[in-house]
Design a protein around this motif. Structure first.
Motif, mmCIF file in Angstrom:
data_model
loop_
_atom_site.group_PDB
_atom_site.id
_atom_site.type_symbol
_atom_site.label_atom_id
_atom_site.label_comp_id
_atom_site.label_asym_id
_atom_site.label_seq_id
_atom_site.Cartn_x
_atom_site.Cartn_y
_atom_site.Cartn_z
ATOM 1 N N GLU A 92 -38.138 11.900 13.434
ATOM 2 C CA GLU A 92 -37.918 11.557 12.030
ATOM 3 C C GLU A 92 -36.633 12.155 11.480
ATOM 4 N N ARG A 93 -36.347 13.390 11.801
ATOM 5 C CA ARG A 93 -35.132 14.037 11.282
ATOM 6 C C ARG A 93 -33.887 13.330 11.797
ATOM 7 N N GLU A 94 -33.863 13.018 13.091
ATOM 8 C CA GLU A 94 -32.699 12.340 13.665
ATOM 9 C C GLU A 94 -32.508 10.953 13.055
ATOM 10 N N TYR A 95 -33.613 10.231 12.889
ATOM 11 C CA TYR A 95 -33.535 8.895 12.279
ATOM 12 C C TYR A 95 -32.975 8.972 10.873
ATOM 13 N N VAL A 96 -33.499 9.880 10.075
ATOM 14 C CA VAL A 96 -33.054 10.004 8.676
ATOM 15 C C VAL A 96 -31.574 10.346 8.621
ATOM 16 N N GLU A 97 -31.160 11.327 9.425
ATOM 17 C CA GLU A 97 -29.755 11.737 9.387
ATOM 18 C C GLU A 97 -28.829 10.614 9.841
ATOM 19 N N GLU A 98 -29.213 9.921 10.910
ATOM 20 C CA GLU A 98 -28.368 8.846 11.437
ATOM 21 C C GLU A 98 -28.279 7.691 10.453
ATOM 22 N N LEU A 99 -29.401 7.307 9.878
ATOM 23 C CA LEU A 99 -29.386 6.183 8.950
ATOM 24 C C LEU A 99 -28.558 6.504 7.708
ATOM 25 N N LEU A 100 -28.793 7.652 7.099
ATOM 26 C CA LEU A 100 -28.082 7.993 5.864
ATOM 27 C C LEU A 100 -26.589 8.139 6.111
ATOM 28 N N ALA A 101 -26.207 8.657 7.282
ATOM 29 C CA ALA A 101 -24.785 8.813 7.582
ATOM 30 C C ALA A 101 -24.081 7.477 7.732
ATOM 31 N N GLY A 102 -24.820 6.434 8.075
ATOM 32 C CA GLY A 102 -24.212 5.135 8.321
ATOM 33 C C GLY A 102 -24.184 4.209 7.124
ATOM 34 N N LEU A 103 -24.753 4.613 5.995
ATOM 35 C CA LEU A 103 -24.800 3.731 4.832
ATOM 36 C C LEU A 103 -23.435 3.623 4.170
ATOM 37 N N ASP A 104 -23.098 2.431 3.738
ATOM 38 C CA ASP A 104 -21.840 2.180 3.044
ATOM 39 C C ASP A 104 -22.159 1.469 1.734
ATOM 40 N N ALA A 105 -21.126 1.037 1.032
ATOM 41 C CA ALA A 105 -21.310 0.377 -0.254
ATOM 42 C C ALA A 105 -22.089 -0.929 -0.103
ATOM 43 N N TYR A 106 -22.744 -1.338 -1.177
ATOM 44 C CA TYR A 106 -23.427 -2.628 -1.199
ATOM 45 C C TYR A 106 -23.033 -3.369 -2.478
ATOM 46 N N PRO A 107 -23.201 -4.689 -2.511
ATOM 47 C CA PRO A 107 -22.674 -5.493 -3.620
ATOM 48 C C PRO A 107 -23.204 -5.088 -4.989
ATOM 49 N N ALA A 108 -22.307 -5.093 -5.963
ATOM 50 C CA ALA A 108 -22.658 -4.702 -7.324
ATOM 51 C C ALA A 108 -23.663 -5.657 -7.953
ATOM 52 N N TYR A 109 -23.674 -6.906 -7.532
ATOM 53 C CA TYR A 109 -24.596 -7.847 -8.157
ATOM 54 C C TYR A 109 -26.052 -7.532 -7.834
ATOM 55 N N TYR A 110 -26.299 -6.694 -6.838
ATOM 56 C CA TYR A 110 -27.679 -6.313 -6.522
ATOM 57 C C TYR A 110 -28.395 -5.743 -7.749
ATOM 58 N N ALA A 111 -27.647 -5.085 -8.623
ATOM 59 C CA ALA A 111 -28.258 -4.475 -9.805
ATOM 60 C C ALA A 111 -28.937 -5.497 -10.702
ATOM 61 N N HIS A 112 -28.534 -6.758 -10.604
ATOM 62 C CA HIS A 112 -29.088 -7.800 -11.471
ATOM 63 C C HIS A 112 -30.257 -8.540 -10.840
ATOM 64 N N MET A 113 -30.513 -8.349 -9.544
ATOM 65 C CA MET A 113 -31.522 -9.141 -8.862
ATOM 66 C C MET A 113 -32.947 -8.723 -9.216
ATOM 67 N N GLU A 114 -33.228 -7.425 -9.232
ATOM 68 C CA GLU A 114 -34.589 -6.991 -9.535
ATOM 69 C C GLU A 114 -35.039 -7.445 -10.916
ATOM 70 N N PRO A 115 -34.223 -7.275 -11.982
ATOM 71 C CA PRO A 115 -34.665 -7.781 -13.286
ATOM 72 C C PRO A 115 -34.925 -9.287 -13.294
ATOM 73 N N LEU A 116 -34.081 -10.056 -12.618
ATOM 74 C CA LEU A 116 -34.296 -11.499 -12.567
ATOM 75 C C LEU A 116 -35.583 -11.841 -11.816
ATOM 76 N N ASN A 117 -35.829 -11.129 -10.723
ATOM 77 C CA ASN A 117 -36.999 -11.438 -9.908
ATOM 78 C C ASN A 117 -38.307 -10.978 -10.545
ATOM 79 N N THR A 118 -38.287 -9.900 -11.276
ATOM 80 C CA THR A 118 -39.514 -9.468 -11.949
ATOM 81 C C THR A 118 -39.804 -10.321 -13.188
ATOM 82 N N ALA A 119 -38.755 -10.918 -13.772
ATOM 83 C CA ALA A 119 -38.957 -11.792 -14.931
ATOM 84 C C ALA A 119 -39.546 -13.133 -14.526
ATOM 85 N N GLY A 120 -39.252 -13.578 -13.288
ATOM 86 C CA GLY A 120 -39.791 -14.841 -12.814
ATOM 87 C C GLY A 120 -38.820 -15.987 -12.936
ATOM 88 N N PRO A 121 -37.868 -16.090 -12.004
ATOM 89 C CA PRO A 121 -36.860 -17.152 -12.096
ATOM 90 C C PRO A 121 -37.440 -18.534 -11.837
#
Length: 452
Positions: A212-241
């Motif tokens: 578990e420790r190795e997995y967590v460290e490896e995964l977190l070290a490899g994360l990079d930026a993700y698209p800014a529009y992601y911030a708008h998806m959860e509100p749209l999906n919980t509202a019911g598009p």
């Protein structure tokens, strides 16, 4: 016989699934443009009776509610998700009968989100199939950081536990059908695999081979930026598009296009970067349909900015509309077809292009600035010495940080560099697009610094 049909959306790196016994069908994680699902069901002469969501999606607007309304299907969403619409609540251990032979069992698999569910298909005469959404992917797992840094630690450990639960409770020959992992930024890493089983993942997936420790460290070290529009998806999906409007947009002439550009709206050229460089409307931006069009447009655009689409054909405009509704940009302000001569009130503009070999040559004759618009993780491998670095997704906020004078822009292959070059050209900068692949052979003659 059970048929599992993959509904691919390669531009966003996602897959939904239609599963049928030849009479009825259920659907997992449908995209917004549900006509694709309806067509598949119609071709097979089956009735969609159930729709399942593995989680509230971060990278696209769901078509689940619209599909359920269009077909009369039961819409299964985790009972713990705070949605604003009626659904059939489902939770860990619940079993839903679909037709006479298929049973779908929910398994709580938190990690990508806190309320994430996987669904196990159980039917006579075949190995189980598990629809894992953003949990266990091919050679990877879903990202645990999309809900913000305050939750990342809890989610990454939950992801580890969820993967091990699936591996523990399902047989080795159980087939895996993830939603993410085909280029989606929801995946922590990318894989070229097109199919897998629990047994294969036990042998090769880091979440199941590392502690578990190795997995967590490896995964977190490899994360990079993700698209800014992601911030708008959860509100749209919980509202019911609802279902999208894919009707033809308002047609704009050259004068209207010019006025929209002057007003600060986005006028987007959908042609290839080669065609854009050869001639384009002054102030238009290059987001070719031949690349990850919606991902990068959604990442960069100030949310709510009107968009006008310029395509060679009506089919190009329609394809772009389809891409955009998947990320919540529902209606273009206008559109036009043809070429730059049809779209320009004055003479079309051109954009100089070059290769890395051209850059190596020109640096011997005059000073030029080099701008690298790759993401941090890409640049971590190597970089051109002296090149300024502004990731494409930060460029609009950091235009003042672009070096003065003539700027040569590069990325990994040329697509993002074309977007960046068009932004700089629209801002009045003297820019050259390096339309070349960043690789050792191309970089000969340039001062490359290995940083890995």
């Amino acid at each position: 016989m059970i048929e599992i049909v993959s509904i691919d959306t390669p531009t966003l790196g996602d897959r939904g699934y239609l599963v049928t016994d030849g009479r009825v069908a259920f659907v997992v994680d449908p995209q917004r443009d549900i006509d694709r699902v309806l067509d598949l069901a119609g071709e097979r002469g089956v009735t969609v009776t159930d729709v399942f969501e593995t989680h509230i999606h971060n990278d696209y607007v769901t078509g689940g509610l619209a599909l359920a309304r269009a077909t009369g299907a039961a819409y299964h969403v985790n009972a713990a998700d705070p949605v604003a619409f009626d659904r059939h609540p489902v939770g860990d251990g619940d079993v839903v009968a679909v037709g006479e032979e298929m049973r779908v069992r929910a398994i709580a698999t938190p990690g990508h989100t806190f309320t994430h569910l996987s669904y196990v298909l159980e039917a006579p005469g075949r190995a189980p199939a598990v629809f894992t959404g953003g949990s266990l992917l091919y050679g990877s797992t879903g990202r645990p950081d999309l809900l913000g840094p305050d939750h990342t630690d809890a989610l990454v450990h939950a992801q580890y536990g969820s993967a091990h639960r699936l591996a523990r409770e399902l047989p080795e020959d159980a087939e895996i059908f993830p939603t993410h992992g085909f280029g989606s930024f929801c995946s922590s890493t990318q894989s070229q695999a097109t199919a897998s089983t629990i047994g294969r993942e036990r042998q090769a997936n880091p979440v199941l081979t590392l502690d578990e420790r190795e997995y967590v460290e490896e995964l977190l070290a490899g994360l990079d930026a993700y698209p800014a529009y992601y911030a708008h998806m959860e509100p749209l999906n919980t509202a019911g598009p609802g279902a999208p409007d894919l009707s033809e947009p308002h047609r704009a002439d050259a004068t209207e296009i010019r006025n929209r550009i002057d007003a600060g709206e986005w006028v987007v050229d959908l042609r290839s970067r080669t065609a854009f460089a050869a001639g384009h409307a002054a102030g238009a931006l290059s987001f070719g349909l031949d690349g990850a069009f919606a991902t990068y447009l959604g990442w960069l655009i100030p949310w709510g900015t009107p968009v006008t689409l310029l395509g060679e054909t009506p089919q190009d405009v329609a394809a772009a509309q389809r891409e955009l509704v998947r990320i919540g940009i529902d209606r273009p302000a206008a559109a036009a077809t043809g070429g730059p001569g049809d779209w320009s009130a004055g003479a079309p503009r051109t954009l100089p292009t070059a290769t890395f070999a051209d850059l190596a040559s020109v640096r011997h004759h005059r000073p030029v600035a080099v701008l690298d618009v790759r993401r941090d993780q890409e640049r971590a491998g190597s970089r051109i010495d002296g090149a300024a670095h502004i990731p494409l997704h930060d460029l609009l906020q950091r235009l003042d940080d672009v070096p003065p004078g003539e700027v040569w822009v590069h990325c990994q292959s040329g697509y993002r560099a074309s977007i960046a070059a068009s932004i700089l050209a629209a801002a009045g900068r003297h820019v050259v697009l390096i339309d070349d692949e960043y690789r050792a052979e191309s970089l000969a003659g340039l001062p490359v610094v290995a940083t890995a």
